[in-house]
Design a protein around this motif. Structure first.
Motif, PDB file in Angstrom:
ATOM      1  N   GLU A 113       3.998  14.774  -0.220  1.00  0.00           N
ATOM      2  CA  GLU A 113       2.714  14.283  -0.718  1.00  0.00           C
ATOM      3  C   GLU A 113       2.493  12.829  -0.305  1.00  0.00           C
ATOM      4  O   GLU A 113       1.379  12.430   0.044  1.00  0.00           O
ATOM      5  CB  GLU A 113       2.674  14.417  -2.238  1.00  0.00           C
ATOM      6  N   TRP A 114       3.539  12.035  -0.334  1.00  0.00           N
ATOM      7  CA  TRP A 114       3.452  10.617   0.031  1.00  0.00           C
ATOM      8  C   TRP A 114       2.981  10.447   1.470  1.00  0.00           C
ATOM      9  O   TRP A 114       2.189   9.548   1.782  1.00  0.00           O
ATOM     10  CB  TRP A 114       4.818   9.968  -0.182  1.00  0.00           C
ATOM     11  N   GLN A 115       3.462  11.294   2.352  1.00  0.00           N
ATOM     12  CA  GLN A 115       3.097  11.210   3.767  1.00  0.00           C
ATOM     13  C   GLN A 115       1.598  11.404   4.000  1.00  0.00           C
ATOM     14  O   GLN A 115       1.048  10.925   4.992  1.00  0.00           O
ATOM     15  CB  GLN A 115       3.877  12.259   4.578  1.00  0.00           C
ATOM     16  N   LYS A 116       0.921  12.093   3.092  1.00  0.00           N
ATOM     17  CA  LYS A 116      -0.501  12.395   3.254  1.00  0.00           C
ATOM     18  C   LYS A 116      -1.394  11.228   2.838  1.00  0.00           C
ATOM     19  O   LYS A 116      -2.589  11.235   3.116  1.00  0.00           O
ATOM     20  CB  LYS A 116      -0.887  13.608   2.408  1.00  0.00           C
ATOM     21  N   ARG A 117      -0.824  10.259   2.169  1.00  0.00           N
ATOM     22  CA  ARG A 117      -1.631   9.217   1.531  1.00  0.00           C
ATOM     23  C   ARG A 117      -1.697   7.935   2.364  1.00  0.00           C
ATOM     24  O   ARG A 117      -0.950   7.795   3.326  1.00  0.00           O
ATOM     25  CB  ARG A 117      -1.091   8.959   0.119  1.00  0.00           C
ATOM     26  N   PRO A 118      -2.612   7.013   2.029  1.00  0.00           N
ATOM     27  CA  PRO A 118      -2.832   5.810   2.852  1.00  0.00           C
ATOM     28  C   PRO A 118      -1.567   5.014   3.123  1.00  0.00           C
ATOM     29  O   PRO A 118      -0.690   4.896   2.260  1.00  0.00           O
ATOM     30  CB  PRO A 118      -3.826   4.996   2.011  1.00  0.00           C
ATOM     31  N   HIS A 119      -1.486   4.491   4.332  1.00  0.00           N
ATOM     32  CA  HIS A 119      -0.323   3.714   4.767  1.00  0.00           C
ATOM     33  C   HIS A 119      -0.798   2.568   5.649  1.00  0.00           C
ATOM     34  O   HIS A 119      -1.725   2.709   6.439  1.00  0.00           O
ATOM     35  CB  HIS A 119       0.646   4.607   5.557  1.00  0.00           C
ATOM     36  N   VAL A 120      -0.153   1.411   5.496  1.00  0.00           N
ATOM     37  CA  VAL A 120      -0.369   0.303   6.415  1.00  0.00           C
ATOM     38  C   VAL A 120       1.010  -0.322   6.655  1.00  0.00           C
ATOM     39  O   VAL A 120       1.856  -0.349   5.758  1.00  0.00           O
ATOM     40  CB  VAL A 120      -1.369  -0.734   5.831  1.00  0.00           C
ATOM     41  N   GLU A 151       0.828  -1.209   0.000  1.00  0.00           N
ATOM     42  CA  GLU A 151       0.000   0.000   0.000  1.00  0.00           C
ATOM     43  C   GLU A 151       0.864   1.261   0.000  1.00  0.00           C
ATOM     44  O   GLU A 151       0.509   2.257  -0.630  1.00  0.00           O
ATOM     45  CB  GLU A 151      -0.943   0.025   1.200  1.00  0.00           C
ATOM     46  N   ASP A 152       2.007   1.227   0.686  1.00  0.00           N
ATOM     47  CA  ASP A 152       2.916   2.368   0.644  1.00  0.00           C
ATOM     48  C   ASP A 152       3.365   2.636  -0.793  1.00  0.00           C
ATOM     49  O   ASP A 152       3.453   3.795  -1.222  1.00  0.00           O
ATOM     50  CB  ASP A 152       4.150   2.113   1.520  1.00  0.00           C
TER      51      ASP A 152
END
Length: 267
Positions: free
Chosen positions: A254-261, A136-137
């Motif tokens: 921008e990456w930090q704002k997006r879904p992470h698991v 997902e990252d």
């Protein structure tokens, strides 16, 4: 080519998929798929002498692509598979271009076998899976990079080199301790993660490692001059091109704002 990940996601492994479409499918997948650990990220340079670009540039400026190794669980407890993604930037249809994902379980087939050369690789060798990125990252990173592709494909800044450099360096930077404790090659990439050189020095040494230090320094200056000219020309445009370091900063932000698991194997 077959892909166990494509099968798990319920999509075709061939042909390739648009990165945004692939990312959406991953975000909507069960958690055990989204949490699949990413073991390695590596960039390759296409070396087929029969290609038009290779012939025109005498092999000095050629297509590049990124390969990502995913650790996917099998159907039985304790069973797992290696499976792979290849990320490309196509200039067609011009001028928008397309950012593409191809899935396969055959690493060598996916990377054109003898028609490619490895440039840089990070892997979590002998490291805890949860310290690296998850599938997902990577889906979120593909979205973040696409978000920065203002105006589509162009030869001055947003092309296959731009895409692959940002994918590898952004992933390497965000999980630097994981890769440094695992495997990181070549030395210029390790120096970059230790803040001992900038992105241009890292890129020029990775891409032109077969040349001597003086030639690489000249290439590095050429890359800097080319990007600086593009930054200057597009400065007042809404599709402005940024320096390598600024592009990476904006992509990571921008990456930090997006879904992470968190990466892990779930059974």
């Amino acid at each position: 080519m077959e892909s166990c990940l494509a099968k798990a996601l319920g999509i075709e492994s061939n042909p390739e998929h648009l990165t945004l479409d692939f990312a959406k499918v991953v975000h909507n997948a069960p958690e055990w798929i989204r949490a699949s650990p990413v073991f390695a990220v590596e960039n390759f340079q296409a070396t087929n002498p029969d290609s038009k670009l290779f012939a025109v540039t005498s092999g000095q400026i050629v297509h590049q692509f990124t390969m990502i190794t995913v650790h996917l669980r099998g159907n039985q407890p304790g069973q797992w598979h290696w499976t792979y993604l290849k990320i490309d930037f196509s200039d067609q249809p011009f001028p928008a271009g397309r950012q593409l994902v191809t899935l396969a379980d055959d690493h060598e087939g996916l990377r054109y076998r003898d028609h490619s050369r490895g440039l840089g690789r990070v892997s979590g060798k002998d490291q805890p899976l949860e310290n690296g990125p998850s599938l997902e990252d990577i889906a979120s990173l593909l979205e973040a990079v696409h978000h920065r592709t203002l105006g589509g494909y162009n030869c001055f800044g947003r092309n296959c080199l731009w895409l692959t450099e940002n994918l590898l360096l952004a992933t390497a930077r965000r999980h630097s301790e994981h890769w440094l404790a695992g495997y990181c090659h070549p030395e210029s990439l390790r120096r970059y993660l230790q803040n001992e050189c900038d992105a241009i020095a890292c890129i020029s040494e990775m891409t032109y490692s077969q040349h001597g230090p003086i030639a690489r320094a000249i290439v590095g200056f050429g890359i800097w001059a080319w990007r600086t000219a593009a930054v200057t020309v597009t400065q007042s445009s809404p599709q402005r091109i940024e320096s390598h370091e600024e592009d990476l900063r904006l992509i990571l932000e921008e990456w930090q704002k997006r879904p992470h698991v968190q990466a892990r194997l779930m059974y």
